[in-house]
Each structure stands twice: as C-alpha cells, then as structure tokens.
Design an enzyme around this catalytic site. Structure first.
Site, mmCIF file in Angstrom:
data_model
loop_
_atom_site.group_PDB
_atom_site.id
_atom_site.type_symbol
_atom_site.label_atom_id
_atom_site.label_comp_id
_atom_site.label_asym_id
_atom_site.label_seq_id
_atom_site.Cartn_x
_atom_site.Cartn_y
_atom_site.Cartn_z
ATOM 1 N N SER A 97 -9.156 -7.442 -2.925
ATOM 2 C CA SER A 97 -7.802 -6.897 -3.078
ATOM 3 C C SER A 97 -7.544 -6.497 -4.522
ATOM 4 N N THR A 138 5.798 -0.843 -0.721
ATOM 5 C CA THR A 138 6.516 -1.615 0.303
ATOM 6 C C THR A 138 7.834 -2.142 -0.231
ATOM 7 N N GLY A 143 7.930 -2.375 5.538
ATOM 8 C CA GLY A 143 6.810 -1.696 4.885
ATOM 9 C C GLY A 143 6.140 -0.626 5.729
ATOM 10 N N ARG A 249 -7.648 2.163 1.966
ATOM 11 C CA ARG A 249 -7.992 1.771 3.347
ATOM 12 C C ARG A 249 -9.468 2.030 3.617
ATOM 13 N N GLY A 346 -14.319 -29.729 13.930
ATOM 14 C CA GLY A 346 -13.364 -30.299 12.970
ATOM 15 C C GLY A 346 -13.699 -29.892 11.546
ATOM 16 N N GLU A 369 -1.844 -2.437 3.987
ATOM 17 C CA GLU A 369 -2.452 -1.098 4.059
ATOM 18 C C GLU A 369 -2.307 -0.497 5.450
ATOM 19 N N GLY A 370 -1.176 -0.791 6.102
ATOM 20 C CA GLY A 370 -0.947 -0.326 7.465
ATOM 21 C C GLY A 370 -1.371 -1.396 8.441
HETATM 22 P P1 TGC Z 1 4.362 12.099 7.651
HETATM 23 O O1 TGC Z 1 5.813 12.169 7.298
HETATM 24 O O2 TGC Z 1 3.865 12.764 8.853
HETATM 25 O O3 TGC Z 1 3.436 12.635 6.452
HETATM 26 C C1 TGC Z 1 3.907 12.724 5.186
HETATM 27 C C2 TGC Z 1 2.915 13.544 4.393
HETATM 28 O O4 TGC Z 1 1.801 12.714 4.080
HETATM 29 C C3 TGC Z 1 0.588 13.282 4.606
HETATM 30 N N1 TGC Z 1 -0.209 12.144 5.089
HETATM 31 C C4 TGC Z 1 -1.246 11.663 4.446
HETATM 32 N N2 TGC Z 1 -1.877 12.054 3.342
HETATM 33 C C5 TGC Z 1 -2.939 11.331 2.938
HETATM 34 N N3 TGC Z 1 -3.377 10.242 3.589
HETATM 35 C C6 TGC Z 1 -2.758 9.816 4.706
HETATM 36 N N4 TGC Z 1 -3.183 8.718 5.337
HETATM 37 C C7 TGC Z 1 -1.656 10.536 5.199
HETATM 38 N N5 TGC Z 1 -0.826 10.387 6.254
HETATM 39 C C8 TGC Z 1 0.053 11.382 6.168
HETATM 40 C C9 TGC Z 1 1.040 14.194 5.700
HETATM 41 O O5 TGC Z 1 0.095 15.226 5.912
HETATM 42 C C10 TGC Z 1 2.334 14.740 5.129
HETATM 43 O O6 TGC Z 1 2.019 15.712 4.142
HETATM 44 P P2 TGC Z 1 2.969 17.004 3.939
HETATM 45 O O7 TGC Z 1 2.225 17.857 2.963
HETATM 46 O O8 TGC Z 1 3.118 17.602 5.296
HETATM 47 O O9 TGC Z 1 4.251 16.461 3.409
HETATM 48 O O10 TGC Z 1 4.030 10.623 7.641
HETATM 49 P P3 TGC Z 1 3.299 9.960 8.796
HETATM 50 O O11 TGC Z 1 4.121 10.117 10.047
HETATM 51 O O12 TGC Z 1 1.877 10.385 8.876
HETATM 52 O O13 TGC Z 1 3.370 8.457 8.321
HETATM 53 C C11 TGC Z 1 3.755 7.494 9.220
HETATM 54 C C12 TGC Z 1 2.923 6.255 8.962
HETATM 55 C C13 TGC Z 1 3.525 5.127 9.782
HETATM 56 C C14 TGC Z 1 1.485 6.495 9.396
HETATM 57 C C15 TGC Z 1 2.948 5.928 7.459
HETATM 58 O O14 TGC Z 1 4.254 5.805 7.050
HETATM 59 C C16 TGC Z 1 2.167 4.674 7.152
HETATM 60 O O15 TGC Z 1 0.966 4.738 6.943
HETATM 61 N N6 TGC Z 1 2.839 3.487 7.133
HETATM 62 C C17 TGC Z 1 2.199 2.237 6.699
HETATM 63 C C18 TGC Z 1 2.530 1.992 5.262
HETATM 64 C C19 TGC Z 1 1.440 1.252 4.549
HETATM 65 O O16 TGC Z 1 0.287 1.266 4.905
HETATM 66 N N7 TGC Z 1 1.796 0.609 3.468
HETATM 67 C C20 TGC Z 1 0.811 -0.017 2.614
HETATM 68 C C21 TGC Z 1 1.416 -0.427 1.307
HETATM 69 S S1 TGC Z 1 0.213 -0.734 0.050
HETATM 70 C C22 TGC Z 1 -0.573 -2.106 0.487
HETATM 71 O O17 TGC Z 1 -0.417 -2.655 1.527
HETATM 72 C C23 TGC Z 1 -1.550 -2.597 -0.509
HETATM 73 S S2 TGC Z 1 -2.374 -4.015 -0.064
HETATM 74 C C24 TGC Z 1 -3.593 -3.851 -1.188
HETATM 75 C C25 TGC Z 1 -4.513 -4.996 -1.319
HETATM 76 O O18 TGC Z 1 -4.070 -6.088 -1.773
HETATM 77 O O19 TGC Z 1 -5.721 -4.765 -1.081
HETATM 78 P P1 FAD Z 2 7.055 -4.386 9.148
HETATM 79 O O1 FAD Z 2 6.878 -2.975 8.780
HETATM 80 O O2 FAD Z 2 8.433 -4.953 9.208
HETATM 81 O O3 FAD Z 2 6.354 -4.609 10.569
HETATM 82 C C1 FAD Z 2 6.602 -5.772 11.364
HETATM 83 C C2 FAD Z 2 5.852 -5.638 12.691
HETATM 84 O O4 FAD Z 2 6.343 -4.524 13.411
HETATM 85 C C3 FAD Z 2 4.343 -5.420 12.516
HETATM 86 O O5 FAD Z 2 3.664 -6.142 13.497
HETATM 87 C C4 FAD Z 2 4.187 -3.929 12.783
HETATM 88 O O6 FAD Z 2 2.911 -3.589 13.270
HETATM 89 C C5 FAD Z 2 5.251 -3.718 13.839
HETATM 90 N N1 FAD Z 2 5.703 -2.322 13.928
HETATM 91 C C6 FAD Z 2 6.179 -1.540 12.938
HETATM 92 N N2 FAD Z 2 6.481 -0.324 13.390
HETATM 93 C C7 FAD Z 2 6.193 -0.316 14.724
HETATM 94 C C8 FAD Z 2 6.288 0.647 15.764
HETATM 95 N N3 FAD Z 2 6.731 1.895 15.514
HETATM 96 N N4 FAD Z 2 5.906 0.297 16.998
HETATM 97 C C9 FAD Z 2 5.456 -0.954 17.259
HETATM 98 N N5 FAD Z 2 5.333 -1.930 16.313
HETATM 99 C C10 FAD Z 2 5.700 -1.595 15.074
HETATM 100 N N6 FAD Z 2 2.492 -3.374 -0.303
HETATM 101 C C11 FAD Z 2 2.466 -2.609 -1.444
HETATM 102 O O7 FAD Z 2 3.181 -1.618 -1.546
HETATM 103 N N7 FAD Z 2 1.644 -2.949 -2.475
HETATM 104 C C12 FAD Z 2 0.822 -4.030 -2.434
HETATM 105 O O8 FAD Z 2 0.070 -4.292 -3.387
HETATM 106 C C13 FAD Z 2 0.842 -4.846 -1.273
HETATM 107 N N8 FAD Z 2 0.087 -5.984 -1.213
HETATM 108 C C14 FAD Z 2 0.229 -6.837 -0.159
HETATM 109 C C15 FAD Z 2 -0.396 -8.085 -0.181
HETATM 110 C C16 FAD Z 2 -0.217 -8.975 0.853
HETATM 111 C C17 FAD Z 2 -0.862 -10.328 0.788
HETATM 112 C C18 FAD Z 2 0.582 -8.618 1.968
HETATM 113 C C19 FAD Z 2 0.765 -9.565 3.133
HETATM 114 C C20 FAD Z 2 1.200 -7.398 2.007
HETATM 115 C C21 FAD Z 2 1.053 -6.493 0.940
HETATM 116 N N9 FAD Z 2 1.752 -5.282 0.912
HETATM 117 C C22 FAD Z 2 1.716 -4.479 -0.215
HETATM 118 C C23 FAD Z 2 2.697 -4.958 1.960
HETATM 119 C C24 FAD Z 2 2.061 -4.481 3.261
HETATM 120 O O9 FAD Z 2 1.597 -3.168 3.129
HETATM 121 C C25 FAD Z 2 3.118 -4.607 4.362
HETATM 122 O O10 FAD Z 2 3.272 -5.995 4.632
HETATM 123 C C26 FAD Z 2 2.750 -3.840 5.609
HETATM 124 O O11 FAD Z 2 2.728 -2.451 5.370
HETATM 125 C C27 FAD Z 2 3.730 -4.145 6.751
HETATM 126 O O12 FAD Z 2 5.069 -4.040 6.329
HETATM 127 P P2 FAD Z 2 6.080 -5.249 6.633
HETATM 128 O O13 FAD Z 2 5.446 -6.502 6.155
HETATM 129 O O14 FAD Z 2 7.391 -4.891 6.067
HETATM 130 O O15 FAD Z 2 6.167 -5.335 8.223
#
Ligand code: TGC
Ligand code: FAD
Length: 389
Positions: A97, A138, A143, A249, A346, A369-370
C-alpha cells in the site's frame, strides 16, 4: 523423469518474464525475505508502519518505478512494477500500500498532470523517499461515488482555498504532501498540498483490525491556502483521480498474488509436518483438494496479471480489464487466506502464522481502490452497455 514443479508457480509464469523483470523480482524478493518478514508480524501486532524500511525501498528503485529516469526514477516497465507489488505484498499488504500510494497515486499524477517545474521539484525527492505523499479522494459520506465530492477549492486572487474532509487516507500522518482532489467551478481538480500548510490536519485512524502495519488517516481542510503553482493543470474532471486509480489498481492485481503465495507456502509446510490420525495432514484427500484448488486459483491470477501487464506495456490496457483482475485476484487471495487460516487450526488465529494477517489485510484490499461490487458493476456495464451504479 517428471520435473518437480514450483508449487507457487505451477505454470512456470516466471519463464515468461524477461531477464530484467526476473532481476527486479529477485531483488525485491530478497529484500522481503531479509528485511520485511523478520519484523512484519510484530509491526502488525503493534499497529506500526515500518518507516525504517523506506530508505532501502527507495534505494531499490521501488518508488515511482515506471517513471522515466530523467526524474530520478527507475524507468521500469509495467510488468516489473507488478512484480514489485507482488513481492512486497508477499511480505504485507501495508508495505505494498505504501508503495502503491507513493508511486501510482502521488508520483503518477504529478508526472501525468503536472508542470515540468512540479515534476522537477517533487519526483526526484519522492523517488528517494525524502518526500512522502498521500492521496485524498475518498470522503466520509461515501467513497464509491467520488463524483459526489464535497471538498471544494475556491480561487482567491493567485491562491486556492480548500475546505472539506477526506477519510481513510493511506500515509496521511506520514506524508509531507497530499494530492487532494476538490470540486472547483471548473469541475474536479487536483492540488499538491504540503501537509504543514495552516488549516491542514491529519488524524490517524486507530482500532483497525486490518492493514495494521500501515498508516491510515482522516484529513481536514479548514481554509487551506495553496498557490496556483500547486494546482495540477493538465487534467480536469473525475478522469483525473480515476486515471491514477487505474495505475494503482493495476498494481493491486499483482499484490494479492504474493499474499496468497505466502499463505499457500505456509500451509504446505505446516500440513507436511502436522501428524493427525497417524499420518501427515497433507496426506488427506480433503486437504490436498483444498491446496490444489489454491494453486489453481493462484495460477489463473498470475496469468491474468501478466497478460494485463503486457497490455499495459503495449499501451492497450483498458480500465474494465483492470476491474476484472482487481476483483478476481482480491477475491482469490482473501478466500485462500481464510482457508489457510482454517487449515492451521487453532495455531492459525495468532500472528505467529501469516494467514490471519494476510486475511485481515485483504479485507481492506478488497474494499479500497474500488470495492468488489464497484468492479463487478464496471464489468457488467461493459457487457451490457447499461450503467447500474
Ligand atoms: P464517469 O462519470 O463515467 O467517468 C468520468 C470520467 O472518467 C473516465 N474514467 C476513467 N479514466 C481512467 N480510469 C478509469 N478507471 C476511469 N473510469 C472512468 C471516464 O472516461 C470519464 O471521462 P470523460 O473524459 O468522459 O469525462 O465515471 P464512472 O461512471 O466510470 O465512475 C463510476 C465508478 C463507480 C466506477 C467510479 O466512481 C469509481 O471507480 N468509484 C470507486 C472509487 C474508488 O475506487 N476510490 C478509491 C480511492 S483511493 C484508494 O482507495 C487508495 S487505497 C491505496 C492503498 O492503500 O493501496
Ligand atoms: P461506500 O462507498 O459507502 O460503500 C459501502 C458498501 O456499499 C460497499 O460494500 C459497496 O460495495 C456498496 N455499494 C456502493 N455502491 C453500490 C451500488 N451502486 N450498488 C451496490 N452496492 C454498492 N481512499 C483514498 O482516497 N485514499 C487512500 O489512500 C485510501 N486508503 C485506504 C486505506 C484503507 C485501509 C481503507 C479501508 C480505505 C482506503 N481508502 C482510501 C478508501 C477506499 O477507497 C474506500 O473505503 C472505498 O472506495 C469504499 O468507500 P466507502 O468506504 O465510503 O464505502
């Protein structure tokens, strides 16, 4: 005579790597064996990220590994970056991470969306581990739906003023800079925020049962003022942060392979030694079938990530392909880690063995990361053309 196969690489996926890729894997593997494995169980128990390893991680070229050498980075290919993630996560998901966030979520946006000045100012020091970054996308209210972002940045003369909050931010309390995504009049934009800026606060998340050897924080922005020079000018909209997530990812598809290999190795050794009902545990059909099934799933995940890496290096990788592999490989690893915990009986409930630590860590990896559901819906949308979010 039949050749004895490597139980952790039944299809000899390693033979598909170049010499350079194998050298990277071996170097990181040695580092994990010698420096990580001896301490990581204690770090997890103590809830401590092993900061002391950062200089060696940096000197091995593991930070921003795919960014060109002109910015002080190693200029490796995508497959090598994947192997780095795999080996680090064989040690612990927290260490992977740290490297993912620094490389894909902080150095990548500066490299891809920043000015030449920003690249020269930050990338060499980040590659050297002298500047640590965190990535704030987030927010506390949800998130999975980052488009519903409340954190905002308003133009005030030559500055930007940021207000809002971010949640679950890896490296938050370690970081010198935060890459912060905020709503502006022109849509979502990214900012480089030094963490010593007035109005910025990081609060560490405690009581975690997962990723205990990693720093996770909440970030707060109370009229945080940064100059225009700190805005990432070359992207606007959600595609900015989502583009970074695609990079991270991708690496995460490789990481859980390492965690699963560590768990399988542990139970192969354990079941060979543990004698129950007059024979080794490994001599039972039920146990062999479980371990064979683990090897099957690890092999599939290895081939999936390698092909994804080859597509990435050919410039052809699509986000939906990353979603499929992130979903598959996290699910593969968490199921294997839980099954290995069970086979250890255990003894599996303490961190003397690694399975429970990996299983607990993977609860985060399958969520961040989703979430698994998000990636399933991305694939569903690709298949049907219907957005079900
Ligand atoms: P949409 O509104 O359709 O698209 C917006 C614009 O983004 C483009 N796009 C992408 N580009 C690059 N990579 C991707 N994966 C892309 N997905 C979409 C898309 O083409 C569009 O571009 P434009 O030019 O038309 O404006 O958005 P969507 O409907 O695709 O997104 C919905 C959804 C649910 C997939 C997205 O919101 C999402 O992925 N949600 C999850 C959020 C998430 O993963 N958060 C992670 C936070 S960081 C983290 O967790 C770090 S942990 C790190 C660690 O400790 O290792
Ligand atoms: P929510 O979005 O509230 O989701 C809750 C539940 O609802 C999940 O089970 C989800 O799958 C479900 N759900 C959501 N939408 C739908 C739908 N349309 N249909 C059915 N089910 C649905 N974020 C950063 O930006 N930067 C970081 O560095 C980072 N590091 C992290 C480190 C750790 C240890 C953790 C746990 C998280 C980290 N995150 C970070 C955040 C992480 O990306 C979010 O936790 C993640 O994207 C989910 O968001 P949430 O926790 O708010 O859950």
């Amino acid at each position: 005579m039949a050749v004895r196969l490597d139980p952790l690489d039944l299809y000899d996926v390693r033979s598909l790597l170049t010499d350079e890729e194998r050298m990277v894997q071996d170097a990181v593997g040695r580092f994990v064996d010698e420096k990580v494995l001896p301490i990581i169980g204690d770090c997890f128990d103590q809830g401590r990220f092993p900061k002391e390893l950062i200089p060696e991680i940096a000197s091995l070229g593991l930070l921003g590994a795919t960014i060109p050498e002109q910015y002080g980075c190693a200029g490796m290919n995508g497959v090598s970056y994947g192997l780095i993630c795999q080996e680090l996560e064989r040690g612990d998901s927290g260490l992977r991470s740290f490297a993912s966030v620094q490389s894909s979520l902080c150095m990548y946006p500066i490299y891809a969306y920043g000015t030449e000045e920003q690249k020269m100012q930050y990338l060499p020091k980040m590659a050297a581990g002298e500047i640590i970054g965190c990535f704030g996308l987030t927010e506390p209210h949800g998130g999975s739906d980052p488009a519903n972002m409340k954190t905002n940045a308003k133009k005030d003369g030559g500055d930007w003023v940021i207000n809002g909050a971010k949640m679950w931010i890896t490296n938050g309390n370690l970081a010198h800079i935060a890459i912060i995504w905020a709503q502006t009049e022109d849509g979502i934009q990214g900012f480089i925020v030094p963490t010593d800026t007035a109005g910025f606060t990081a609060q560490e998340v405690h009581k975690k049962m997962s990723l205990r050897a990693s720093v996770t924080s909440a970030l707060f922005f109370d009229n945080v003022r940064v100059p225009e020079a700190n805005r990432l000018p070359n992207v606007k909209g959600l595609k900015g942060p989502l583009g970074c997530l695609t990079q991270a990812r991708y690496g995460i598809t490789w990481g859980p392979i390492g965690a699963a290999q560590a768990c399988l190795k542990e139970v192969l050794d354990y079941t060979a030694e543990r004698v129950l009902f007059g024979r080794p545990l490994s001599a039972n059909q039920a146990v062999q079938i479980k371990m064979a099934d683990m090897a099957r799933r690890i092999t599939s995940a290895q081939l999936l990530s390698l092909q994804l890496g080859r597509l990435k290096d050919a410039g052809k990788m699509q986000p939906t392909q990353v979603s499929l592999a992130k979903w598959n490989n996290c699910r593969m690893a968490i199921d294997i880690a839980r099954e290995c915990r069970d086979i250890l009986g255990g003894a599996g409930i303490t961190t003397e063995h690694t399975a429970i630590r990996h299983a607990l860590n993977l609860e985060s990896v399958i969520t961040y990361e989703g979430t698994e559901t998000v990636h399933q819906l991305v694939v569903g949308r690709e298949l049907t053309g219907i957005n079900a979010f």
